[in-house]
Design a protein around this motif. Structure first.
Motif, short mmCIF file in Angstrom:
data_model
loop_
_atom_site.label_atom_id
_atom_site.label_comp_id
_atom_site.label_asym_id
_atom_site.label_seq_id
_atom_site.Cartn_x
_atom_site.Cartn_y
_atom_site.Cartn_z
N THR A 180 37.27 45.34 28.70
CA THR A 180 35.89 45.21 29.18
C THR A 180 35.78 44.03 30.15
N LYS A 181 36.35 42.90 29.76
CA LYS A 181 36.29 41.71 30.62
C LYS A 181 37.06 41.93 31.91
N MET A 182 38.26 42.49 31.81
CA MET A 182 39.11 42.62 32.98
C MET A 182 38.54 43.60 33.99
N CYS A 183 37.99 44.70 33.51
CA CYS A 183 37.37 45.65 34.44
C CYS A 183 36.15 45.04 35.11
N ARG A 184 35.40 44.23 34.36
CA ARG A 184 34.27 43.52 34.95
C ARG A 184 34.75 42.56 36.04
N SER A 185 35.89 41.91 35.81
CA SER A 185 36.40 40.93 36.76
C SER A 185 36.81 41.57 38.08
N VAL A 186 37.23 42.84 38.05
CA VAL A 186 37.51 43.52 39.31
C VAL A 186 36.30 43.40 40.23
N MET A 187 35.10 43.55 39.64
CA MET A 187 33.87 43.47 40.42
C MET A 187 33.46 42.02 40.69
N ILE A 188 33.38 41.20 39.65
CA ILE A 188 32.82 39.85 39.80
C ILE A 188 33.71 38.97 40.67
N LYS A 189 34.98 38.86 40.30
CA LYS A 189 35.89 38.02 41.09
C LYS A 189 36.13 38.64 42.46
N GLY A 190 36.12 39.98 42.52
CA GLY A 190 36.25 40.65 43.80
C GLY A 190 35.08 40.36 44.71
N LEU A 191 33.87 40.32 44.15
CA LEU A 191 32.69 40.01 44.94
C LEU A 191 32.76 38.58 45.48
N GLU A 192 33.25 37.66 44.66
CA GLU A 192 33.43 36.29 45.14
C GLU A 192 34.33 36.26 46.37
N ALA A 193 35.48 36.94 46.26
CA ALA A 193 36.42 36.94 47.38
C ALA A 193 35.84 37.61 48.61
N MET A 194 35.11 38.70 48.40
CA MET A 194 34.51 39.40 49.54
C MET A 194 33.44 38.57 50.22
N PRO A 260 46.62 48.50 41.76
CA PRO A 260 45.47 47.56 41.81
C PRO A 260 45.28 46.92 43.17
N TRP A 261 44.97 47.73 44.18
CA TRP A 261 44.81 47.17 45.52
C TRP A 261 43.69 46.13 45.56
N SER A 262 42.53 46.43 44.98
CA SER A 262 41.41 45.49 45.04
C SER A 262 41.71 44.22 44.25
N ALA A 263 42.19 44.38 43.02
CA ALA A 263 42.46 43.22 42.18
C ALA A 263 43.54 42.33 42.79
N SER A 264 44.58 42.94 43.35
CA SER A 264 45.65 42.15 43.96
C SER A 264 45.15 41.40 45.19
N GLY A 265 44.34 42.06 46.01
CA GLY A 265 43.78 41.39 47.18
C GLY A 265 42.87 40.24 46.79
N THR A 266 42.10 40.45 45.74
CA THR A 266 41.23 39.37 45.25
C THR A 266 42.05 38.19 44.78
N ALA A 267 43.13 38.46 44.07
CA ALA A 267 44.00 37.37 43.61
C ALA A 267 44.54 36.57 44.79
N ASP A 268 44.94 37.27 45.84
CA ASP A 268 45.48 36.60 47.02
C ASP A 268 44.42 35.72 47.70
N ARG A 269 43.19 36.24 47.82
CA ARG A 269 42.14 35.45 48.47
C ARG A 269 41.77 34.24 47.62
N GLN A 270 41.65 34.42 46.30
CA GLN A 270 41.33 33.29 45.43
C GLN A 270 42.42 32.23 45.51
N ALA A 271 43.68 32.67 45.51
CA ALA A 271 44.79 31.72 45.58
C ALA A 271 44.80 31.00 46.93
N TRP A 272 44.45 31.72 48.00
CA TRP A 272 44.41 31.12 49.33
C TRP A 272 43.37 30.02 49.40
N VAL A 273 42.18 30.27 48.85
CA VAL A 273 41.13 29.24 48.84
C VAL A 273 41.60 28.03 48.03
N ALA A 274 42.25 28.28 46.90
CA ALA A 274 42.77 27.18 46.09
C ALA A 274 43.80 26.37 46.87
#
Length: 309
Positions: A180-194, A260-274
């Motif tokens: 439940t949490k992880m599927c939600r994070s696809v949206m929430i963390k993905g929205l942050e990156a977008m 996991p194209w979306s989740a992987s891309g989000t991870a890359d963007r979050q890591a880039w900002v960090a």
């Protein structure tokens, strides 16, 4: 006195992971009358241990470097470490977990990782409960919405409620709460990156006002100025941790056979900002102004003015 007869507030509670979440829980548990608090963290014994020592001294927390020793002394072990360490910590702590002792895993790990961690704890007779933290901890503190999962979740829920947690049993099946949490994070963390990518690019082209006006028309219930500022702040401050979580989210998606194209891309963007934050693009991390601007444009301009990499 047997474990089942001991009031929850009288239990010894051990926290593995004494970062932001662990310290908040220590403060709130102490405020609710828990007098026997232990904590373990990978930083103990290293050059960055002093803030942990100082915080523990202020709140009556005993520090124990070895997770197994902490587990041996605790009635309830609460684990809040980085996502990729969930199984490793379970392996390290399991030798000390008491038969019948509680082990609450709050890590943002995939259902598969939770199952592997649970195997380690169950092998020594411990009671493993997965906990899915459903939003950011700091605003809610111990009252953050928490989903519990696993065969022993219903047994732990009353005690957590008595201690001040906002815990709800999601399912007796292990992995449901985490999914439940992880599927939600696809949206929430993905929205942050977008938002960071969209707003920064719009700023570069000078079209940010038009983009925000269009978003407001399409999604009138969202204050995009405020949301943008908040997302920039959170990712700049916690991008490394979020990237690690999103890699676990990607694994969650992978476990059911999807790429996991979306989740992987989000991870890359979050890591880039960090990475940008680590290079000082947003100013000194120890500055009170670090990632605190009410206007996302300030941070976007810093990204756009960074030296070429």
């Amino acid at each position: 006195m047997t474990q089942t007869a001991t009031p929850w507030q009288d239990w010894t509670i051990g926290l593995i992971g004494y970062g932001e979440v662990g310290r908040i829980l220590a403060e709130d548990l102490a405020a609710r009358g828990v007098t026997r608090l232990l904590a373990s963290d990978i930083k103990l014994g290293g050059p960055d241990e002093q803030p942990l020592i100082d915080h523990a001294a202020r709140h009556g927390v005993a520090l124990i470097a070895d997770p197994a020793r902490l587990a041996a002394a605790a009635d309830l072990v609460i684990v809040a470490v980085t996502a990729a360490q969930a199984v490793a910590v379970a392996e390290a702590a399991a030798p000390g977990v008491r038969a019948g002792g509680w082990y609450l895993d709050l890590n943002s790990a995939s259902p598969g990782a939770k199952a592997r961690a649970a195997e380690r704890v169950a092998a020594v007779g411990g009671r493993f409960v997965e906990g899915a933290v459903m939003t950011s901890v700091p605003p809610y503190r111990i009252k953050v919405p928490l989903l519990l999962g696993g065969p022993d979740a219903a047994g732990l829920e009353p005690g957590l409620t008595a201690l001040g947690f906002a815990a709800t049993v999601a399912d007796a099946r292990l992995g449901v709460a985490s999914a439940t949490k992880m599927c939600r994070s696809v949206m929430i963390k993905g929205l942050e990156a977008m938002v960071i990518e969209s707003f920064t690019a719009a700023r570069a082209y000078g079209v940010e006002d038009a983009v925000l006006a269009s978003l407001a028309e399409t999604f009138p219930g969202i204050d995009w100025e405020q949301t943008g500022a908040y997302f920039f702040q959170r990712v700049i401050q916690h991008g490394a941790r979020r990237a690690e979580e999103m890699r676990e989210v990607a694994q969650t998606v992978r476990e059911i056979g999807l790429t996991p194209w979306s989740a992987s891309g989000t991870a890359d963007r979050q890591a880039w900002v960090a990475e940008q934050a680590g290079q000082g693009v947003f100013g000194p991390k120890d500055s009170p102004a670090f990632a605190r601007s009410d206007d996302w444009r300030v941070e976007a301009d810093r990204i756009l003015s960074r030296p070429p990499s």
